[in-house]
Design an enzyme around this catalytic site. Structure first.
Site, PDB file in Angstrom:
ATOM      1  N   THR B 162       0.968  -1.289  -0.035  1.00 40.27           N
ATOM      2  CA  THR B 162      -0.003   0.043   0.103  1.00 40.27           C
ATOM      3  C   THR B 162       0.774   1.041   0.095  1.00 40.27           C
ATOM      4  O   THR B 162       1.379   1.669  -1.061  1.00 40.27           O
ATOM      5  CB  THR B 162      -1.181  -0.162   1.137  1.00 40.27           C
ATOM      6  OG1 THR B 162      -0.284  -0.218   2.399  1.00 40.27           O
ATOM      7  CG2 THR B 162      -1.945  -1.204   0.960  1.00 40.27           C
ATOM      8  N   THR B 208      -1.520  -1.675   8.039  1.00 41.96           N
ATOM      9  CA  THR B 208      -1.524  -3.108   8.189  1.00 41.96           C
ATOM     10  C   THR B 208      -0.282  -3.718   8.077  1.00 41.96           C
ATOM     11  O   THR B 208       0.535  -3.503   7.161  1.00 41.96           O
ATOM     12  CB  THR B 208      -2.724  -3.613   7.889  1.00 41.96           C
ATOM     13  OG1 THR B 208      -3.938  -3.051   8.170  1.00 41.96           O
ATOM     14  CG2 THR B 208      -2.653  -5.112   7.817  1.00 41.96           C
ATOM     15  N   ASN B 426       0.947  11.304   6.350  1.00 34.35           N
ATOM     16  CA  ASN B 426      -0.338  10.813   7.136  1.00 34.35           C
ATOM     17  C   ASN B 426      -1.368  12.040   7.436  1.00 34.35           C
ATOM     18  O   ASN B 426      -2.385  11.753   8.190  1.00 34.35           O
ATOM     19  CB  ASN B 426       0.101  10.320   8.422  1.00 34.35           C
ATOM     20  CG  ASN B 426       0.465   8.925   8.196  1.00 34.35           C
ATOM     21  OD1 ASN B 426      -0.239   8.158   7.875  1.00 34.35           O
ATOM     22  ND2 ASN B 426       1.974   8.422   8.446  1.00 34.35           N
TER      23      ASN B 426
END
Lengths: 431, 431
Positions: B162, B208, B426
């Protein structure tokens, strides 16, 4: 009842709001590289009833150890508080403790009290010997500068600043039996802010949250620690900027008694029922107001922040569980950076609730941003409007409500976002 | 014994390093906005012995719940693993669980096994319904793309990325009784990385850490969970990038048995002595090597990082205490930003040790940066050379040794700094 100006209106304080029985001063002792005032004191007309709370960090700065010892030896009667900024006197070993002790002895000689009646504080760089000779040399100037005005108290608030961008001050008062009781407080802190204060030091380290609370109430010595703890637990112990609990965190309450009003505190009868007299209720409320204002001013001045977030956690099994959920959210870099970006990424919040280590049922978790329902039953709310949620997050002051739906436990907590500016401030290395 | 190339040499893997008995494939199902491959599988020639560990987060994504159920129903025999990136299928309620179930049923039909023999994983955005019809539509292409080469395994490693900037792959092998036993693993993860894996899911949420371990050893089903847990606890469970424990973290081990070598695992006699056969010792060592390499590759690819830090904690009362100290340091924004700035601010480290919540004596704490003694007995070391310490921190890979001096407890832990780039990644919000 408690008449408190909101944080945004402070300063200036009026002279009439300053508790009677105290003088304040601040001077330049040469510890701050900026050359700004860095050494301050508060002196009571006579020994004042004192209560203190210290960091729970197991590494404790020398002044906290000395302050705790002086509280015990003086039977909680403190006449002078001396505070320097620019050096934390921490990780300085026995020499640091001796330096703190020396500064108290010299201050006692200048202010006319025993060394045991002096309470020292330090904030600033750690691991560097305290240049105590500079403090001792500045004591006569400090004594000469003493005054009772709001400007003098504000001068003390300015001198204790380190990375703070604004002075922090708050006041409240109430009338009882024809007399006015005043409480005023000052604080500093902008980084390394996650106070976990308790009644004795773990053993403390860096810059740090310091808060000094002054009142002209008379407080029974046995009642003072309980009154302070009650106020601190729901205010200073409910804020976090970066989750780093400092080694120097200190909150000190001094009561001069000059108002003539005595606060007896809570009394417990044989049936362990707790009662309080009307003036205790008034005092507790006013003290809470001052502490909450100072705690919020610290969060508002957090290093590099763009958002102040009030977390309201409800529906937890216990209050302790609610606090763990608040801490998990307040310390998640992914959530804090999302806030910085005004990103309504509620999945990060749900994840932090999930790893908080408390009993939850994900299918019962509801999340609101202000009045906007974001998540219902652990899934996206049917009312979720991403543009509206993003719009809400564009505001500086946010309220996020979490309902866990499993019990009566709750808490309120105040924290901040995590910005590129915070990283810049704390990674800037210039020797 | 375990012949492992260091992380820096991976990829490419040689075809000879790929465990026998498996095929791999990856295709574009249209879940990633980038249009890159986002749907991958591994298929065993026949049901393989399986063991899995899942996040301890109490919020758990749908595929973990379904995967756990399939492991139980199949008696830990899995023939196909399907993984999509671009959507985490988390916080999606019963519909999400049904979608995961549907994808397994369709995959089973295509790959020729029962749905219960299919193990699903998802990573990506949370709270958004999984477009399972896109996965189902891509299954024939996935089946057609199956192959046994290293390139096929690498293709799977690429498809599950990702925010990762590099694929993560590792391999080890050993010879036993004239046969070669191979282990190879792939992983993904760059943010929301603080795996806390356990044998059953708490209940999971975002992107994750995912890791898939393949071996052609034959493992007794009862021995597999123990072998996996032993390897994971000292590797994946000893890394943290940001302290955020994801809701989708999964590690899966599949053993095809194609090498003909059987690993019996640890056996316990009536005197609770543990014994292991020689091939178990060889296998454990090789599995640990692969897991450690993958765990370090994840840390090396941490979002925005400039430093990888190996923490070696010793002298704690217990290993658990040592781990708490490592976590306290690894999750301190002040320490992580100081590393980003190459700032030898050891006071922040001492403070984090102090608030870790374990028994310490500050006067016995020693800190070294590599071979440089920085702090001795809780004070600055007499050998402290700030320029040398700063020079050490200019390197990308750092080793920090903490000796608490109070007991035999120790641990190793791998973490990163916290940079402005991490915040940028982020907090970047683009709808």
């Amino acid at each position: 009842m408690a008449d408190t100006s909101p944080a945004s209106q402070m300063p200036p304080l009026a002279d009439d709001q300053v508790p009677r029985g105290f003088s304040f001063a601040a001077v330049r002792a040469g510890l701050k590289a900026s050359g700004n005032p860095d050494f301050a004191c508060a002196v009571a007309d006579r020994p004042a009833t004192a209560a203190a709370m210290f960091t729970s960090n197991k590494v404790v700065a020398a002044p906290l150890l000395v302050g705790q010892r002086h509280l015990e030896r003086s039977h909680h009667q403190i006449q002078a508080v001396i505070v320097n900024a620019g050096n934390a006197n921490c990780a300085t070993g026995e020499a640091g403790e001796y330096a703190a002790q020396q500064s108290c002895a010299s201050a006692g000689a200048v202010f006319g009290c025993a060394a045991n009646h002096v309470f020292p504080s330090s904030t600033g760089i750690i691991g560097v010997p305290l240049p105590v000779e500079k403090l001792i040399a500045a004591l006569p100037a400090l004594h000469a500068a003493l005054g009772r005005s709001a400007a003098h108290l504000e001068g003390m608030a300015v001198a204790i600043m380190t990375t703070d961008t604004r002075l922090k001050i708050a006041a409240a008062s109430f009338d009882f039996g024809g007399a006015t009781v005043r409480i005023a407080g000052i604080a500093k802190g902008a980084g390394m802010i996650h106070p976990q204060l308790q009644s004795a030091p773990g053993t403390a380290l860096h810059a740090t949250m310091l808060a000094y609370l002054f009142t002209d109430a008379a407080i029974a010595p046995a009642a003072a620690p309980d009154l302070l703890r009650h106020a601190v637990d729901s205010t200073f112990n409910r804020i976090s900027i970066d989750g780093d609990t400092s080694t120097n965190d200190t909150v000190l309450l001094l009561a001069s008694g000059a108002s003539g009003v005595t606060i007896h505190g809570h009394t417990h009868d044989a049936f362990v029922r707790t009662a309080e007299d009307p003036q205790t209720a008034l005092f507790s409320s006013a003290l809470h107001t001052v502490c909450l204002s100072l705690a919020k001013q610290i969060v508002e001045d957090g290093e590099g922040i763009q958002h102040v977030v009030e977390l309201t956690i409800g529906g937890a099994l216990t209050d302790a569980d609610a606090l763990r959920v608040a801490l998990s959210i307040a310390h998640s870099p992914l959530i804090k950076t999302a806030w910085a970006g005004c990103d309504p990424n509620w999945g990060r919040i749900l994840a932090a609730i999930g790893y908080a280590g408390v009993a939850i049922d994900p299918t019962r978790v509801n999340i609101r941003f202000g009045e906007l329902e974001i998540c219902r039953g652990g899934c996206v709310s049917p009312h979720f409007d991403e543009a509206a949620a993003h719009g809400y997050l564009l505001q500086r002051n946010l309220t996020i409500h979490i309902d866990l739906g499993v019990g009566p436990g709750s808490c309120q907590f105040w924290t901040t976002d995590l910005t590129e500016e915070y990283v810049r401030i704390n990674s800037d290395y210039s020797t």
